[in-house]
Design an enzyme around this catalytic site. Structure first.
Site, PDB file in Angstrom:
ATOM      1  N   ASP A  31      40.536 -26.594  64.432  1.00 56.36           N
ATOM      2  CA  ASP A  31      41.300 -25.649  65.107  1.00 56.36           C
ATOM      3  C   ASP A  31      42.834 -25.263  64.590  1.00 56.36           C
ATOM      4  O   ASP A  31      43.039 -25.638  63.319  1.00 56.36           O
ATOM      5  CB  ASP A  31      41.930 -26.933  66.413  1.00 56.36           C
ATOM      6  CG  ASP A  31      41.456 -26.432  67.390  1.00 56.36           C
ATOM      7  OD1 ASP A  31      41.698 -24.727  67.864  1.00 56.36           O
ATOM      8  OD2 ASP A  31      41.147 -27.101  68.670  1.00 56.36           O
ATOM      9  N   ASP A  63      39.875 -19.245  74.165  1.00 55.34           N
ATOM     10  CA  ASP A  63      38.820 -20.563  74.826  1.00 55.34           C
ATOM     11  C   ASP A  63      38.221 -18.820  75.852  1.00 55.34           C
ATOM     12  O   ASP A  63      39.206 -18.835  76.081  1.00 55.34           O
ATOM     13  CB  ASP A  63      39.416 -21.231  75.380  1.00 55.34           C
ATOM     14  CG  ASP A  63      39.989 -22.434  74.248  1.00 55.34           C
ATOM     15  OD1 ASP A  63      40.192 -21.647  73.149  1.00 55.34           O
ATOM     16  OD2 ASP A  63      40.174 -23.386  74.440  1.00 55.34           O
TER      17      ASP A  63
HETATM   18  C1  GLA Z   1      41.098 -25.593  70.982  1.00 52.39           C
HETATM   19  C2  GLA Z   1      40.046 -25.125  70.813  1.00 52.39           C
HETATM   20  C3  GLA Z   1      38.493 -25.184  71.408  1.00 52.39           C
HETATM   21  C4  GLA Z   1      38.624 -27.181  71.685  1.00 52.39           C
HETATM   22  C5  GLA Z   1      40.653 -27.327  71.689  1.00 52.39           C
HETATM   23  C6  GLA Z   1      40.627 -28.932  71.397  1.00 52.39           C
HETATM   24  O1  GLA Z   1      41.737 -24.977  72.388  1.00 52.39           O
HETATM   25  O2  GLA Z   1      40.024 -23.372  71.565  1.00 52.39           O
HETATM   26  O3  GLA Z   1      37.619 -25.243  71.121  1.00 52.39           O
HETATM   27  O4  GLA Z   1      38.316 -27.329  70.480  1.00 52.39           O
HETATM   28  O5  GLA Z   1      41.615 -26.616  71.227  1.00 52.39           O
HETATM   29  O6  GLA Z   1      41.646 -29.995  71.906  1.00 52.39           O
END
Ligand code: GLA
Length: 413
Positions: A152, A208
């Site tokens: 990440d 996301d």
């Molecule tokens: C980010 C990533 C997600 C997930 C979260 C975990 O938002 O884009 O896919 O892995 O962190 O905290």
């Protein structure tokens, strides 16, 4: 259309990065992310849970169909490194340790992936990130025989470039000699499509995906995530056929199949989930189901385990589909060439107002209008006859798709 096809063919299989981790087709499996709560709040996972989900996936035939990856997101790590400065799983939740869990998963014919972060902490504060520890963490993952590492992008020192950090972590993973797929999650920043495929086997191309159909926020870079509809528009503009290739998969994020905390038409109800699946399949991107893979309902099974739909996903040409047209009433048509000369087509009603007719004409696919084309409905697994000129799906409900496989029956193939 012909020039698009030629272009896609030429670019295809140019640079890809096969490190032996088994990513010749886009990874399919389950992620913990939206399984127990609203996608990451609080993203709990445990050894007991993972074993049960893995058992269930194997027993339901999912593994046989290709759903063989189990990915633990930001849920598994202890809040402190151990006395050797190594990452460790939460001792409460993973009492047998990660090596034992990896072995369990491998014995079922599956693969295990773990989450970390290129910054100092994971995106959920409290867990250590890998910054300053790339080598030691890569060695820990290799020691446990982990098969994939997702990295990440949170808490990254601002003087460091993403390309440098992700490249360093990628190199550290490969230097271990244990094949691990690298899943980059930098949310599409710094034009990742230009370099992500050189250092990772899959890379996130935007923020996301939240479990909604329509969530109009920013598609790329920092933001609040987006719905199915926004990702479809984002992909249309990106022209994914330029990028998709084995060992370098574009990642528009998890499938939120049937994540429906409230009965509302904008959450991931049956129609929205099936449309999400159709497009992820058409693009040949990873199919990582982030909702519960155990005790599949009839609806969920019909979305995730339709072998005719999955055959499009793994079609060996691996050319992503592209949008052919979008009309102001919400009608869209997307197409994708397949290895045997067939075409996969999605007729889509993107709008939210009313059912509409959506069609495809053979000339829009680069075929002759007079070609005789047999039309197969993939969701319904039924033949819809042989047609000249084109095919129209009447009264396609809002958000729904008609997913077709078209085969020319005359010699023109
Ligand atoms: C980010 C990533 C997600 C997930 C979260 C975990 O938002 O884009 O896919 O892995 O962190 O905290």
């Amino acid at each position: 259309m012909f020039s698009f096809l030629l272009f896609a063919q030429v670019l295809h299989f140019t640079a890809a990065y096969d490190n032996g981790a088994g990513t010749e087709s886009p990874p399919m499996g389950w992620s913990t992310w939206c399984t127990n709560d609203f996608c990451g709040i609080p993203d709990r996972c445990s050894e007991y849970e993972v074993r049960r989900k893995a058992d269930a996936m194997a027993a339901q035939g999912m593994v046989e169909m290709g759903y063989k990856w189990i990915l633990l997101d930001d849920c598994w790590a202890h809040t402190e490194r151990d006395e050797n400065d190594e990452l460790q799983p939460s001792p409460k939740l993973f009492p047998s340790g990660m090596a034992a869990l990896a072995e369990y998963v491998h014995d079922l014919g599956m693969k295990l992936g773990l989450y970390t972060c290129v910054g100092t902490e994971t995106c959920k504060k409290g867990r250590p990130g890998s910054y300053g520890h790339y080598e030691i963490d890569a060695n820990t993952f290799a020691k446990w025989k982990v098969d994939m590492v997702k990295a990440d992008n949170c808490h990254r020192p601002s003087n460091e470039s993403q390309i440098d950090l992700y490249t360093q972590l990628s190199q550290a993973l490969n230097a271990t000699g244990h094949p691990m797929a690298f899943a980059m999650c930098n949310w599409g920043e710094e034009n990742v499509v230009d370099w992500g495929g050189d250092i990772s086997q899959m890379y996130r191309i935007q923020m996301d995906h939240l479990p909604m159909y329509n969530l109009p926020t920013k598609a790329q870079g920092a933001g609040y995530g987006q719905g199915v509809r926004q990702i479809i528009d984002f992909m249309a503009d990106l022209h994914p056929a330029k990028y998709t290739k084995p060992h370098a998969w574009l990642d528009p994020d998890f499938l939120e199949t049937l994540f429906e905390p409230i009965d509302a038409y904008s959450t991931m109800n049956f129609t929205n989930s099936r449309t999400e699946m159709a497009f992820w399949v058409l693009w040949s991107v990873p199919l990582l189901v982030a909702t519960d893979p155990a005790d599949l309902s009839e609806d969920k099974r019909s979305i995730l385990m339709n072998e005719e739909v999955l055959a499009i996903h793994h079609d060996p040409l691996y050319i992503s589909g592209e949008r052919v047209y979008n009309h102001t009433n919400g009608a869209e048509m997307w197409s994708r060439p397949l290895e045997n000369g067939d075409m996969a087509v999605i007729l889509f009603n993107k709008g939210s107002l009313n059912a509409i007719d959506v069609g495809v004409e053979w000339t829009q696919l680069g075929w002759e209008a007079t070609d005789e084309v047999s039309v197969r409905c993939l969701w319904g697994k039924k033949d819809l006859g042989v047609h000249k000129f084109g095919f129209v799906r009447e009264d396609l409900p809002v958000h729904d798709n008609h997913f077709l496989r078209l085969s020319r029956t005359n010699s023109a193939k």
